[in-house]
Design an enzyme around this catalytic site. Sequence first.
Site, PDB file in Angstrom:
ATOM      1  CG  HIS A   9      -2.035  -1.111   1.017  1.00  0.00           C
ATOM      2  ND1 HIS A   9      -2.921  -1.623   0.059  1.00  0.00           N
ATOM      3  CD2 HIS A   9      -1.851  -2.472   1.950  1.00  0.00           C
ATOM      4  CE1 HIS A   9      -3.196  -2.652   0.378  1.00  0.00           C
ATOM      5  NE2 HIS A   9      -2.855  -3.398   1.699  1.00  0.00           N
ATOM      6  CD  GLU A  23      -2.344  -3.703   4.937  1.00  0.00           C
ATOM      7  OE1 GLU A  23      -1.756  -4.807   4.619  1.00  0.00           O
ATOM      8  OE2 GLU A  23      -3.372  -3.422   4.490  1.00  0.00           O
ATOM      9  CG  HIS A  76       0.335  -6.796   2.268  1.00  0.00           C
ATOM     10  ND1 HIS A  76      -0.387  -5.815   1.671  1.00  0.00           N
ATOM     11  CD2 HIS A  76       1.152  -6.863   1.207  1.00  0.00           C
ATOM     12  CE1 HIS A  76      -0.063  -5.441   0.652  1.00  0.00           C
ATOM     13  NE2 HIS A  76       0.961  -6.227   0.076  1.00  0.00           N
ATOM     14  CD  GLU A 141      -2.092 -10.179   4.362  1.00  0.00           C
ATOM     15  OE1 GLU A 141      -2.032  -9.271   4.973  1.00  0.00           O
ATOM     16  OE2 GLU A 141      -2.756 -10.162   3.151  1.00  0.00           O
TER      17      GLU A 141
END
Length: 179
Positions: A9, A23, A76, A141
């Site tokens: 992101h 995030e 992430h 993640e």
Amino acid sequence: MRICIDAGHGGKDPGAVSDGVQEKNINLKIALKLSTKLIGAGYKIIMTRDDDVFVPLYERARLANKKNADVFVSIHNNAAGNSAAAGTETLYYPGSVQGEKLAGLVQKELIRKLQRADRGIKERKELVVLSSTAMPAVLVECSFLTNPVERKLLQDEGFQLLAAESIVDGIEKYFQEVG
């Protein structure tokens, strides 16, 4: 060895947002710690971003390919509608034998150090950073931003450092296995 680190992101894309925590900011903090650790271990680092900018997905993959990275790691953190969802998982491209091996080794180290629920390694064909990179690639993640306990952990510098160290350990074990 060249490692491409992708802080997921960024810029106009905050990623998951939970209780005001974005995030993109957590991803960048972990990615910068990972970069420092890998440089300290003698690796050459390629960062897709090292501040709060938006980088298109295909550009992230193109950069890694152009710079001939040996491994691609995208950082992430997860989100779910159910705030009880928790744990760590590592994603790789289906059919990538080396990507699967790297995912397994990184996941094992993350679980060992972070002490979060093991959600395993999972195939994801639709993720550009996995499908368009020419080298073994994983998307980590680390934890769930939508889980109150894990959100608090993710904001802790020590937890971020543990995540980075875990990924370094997984990468080093990968290179030991593949030579």
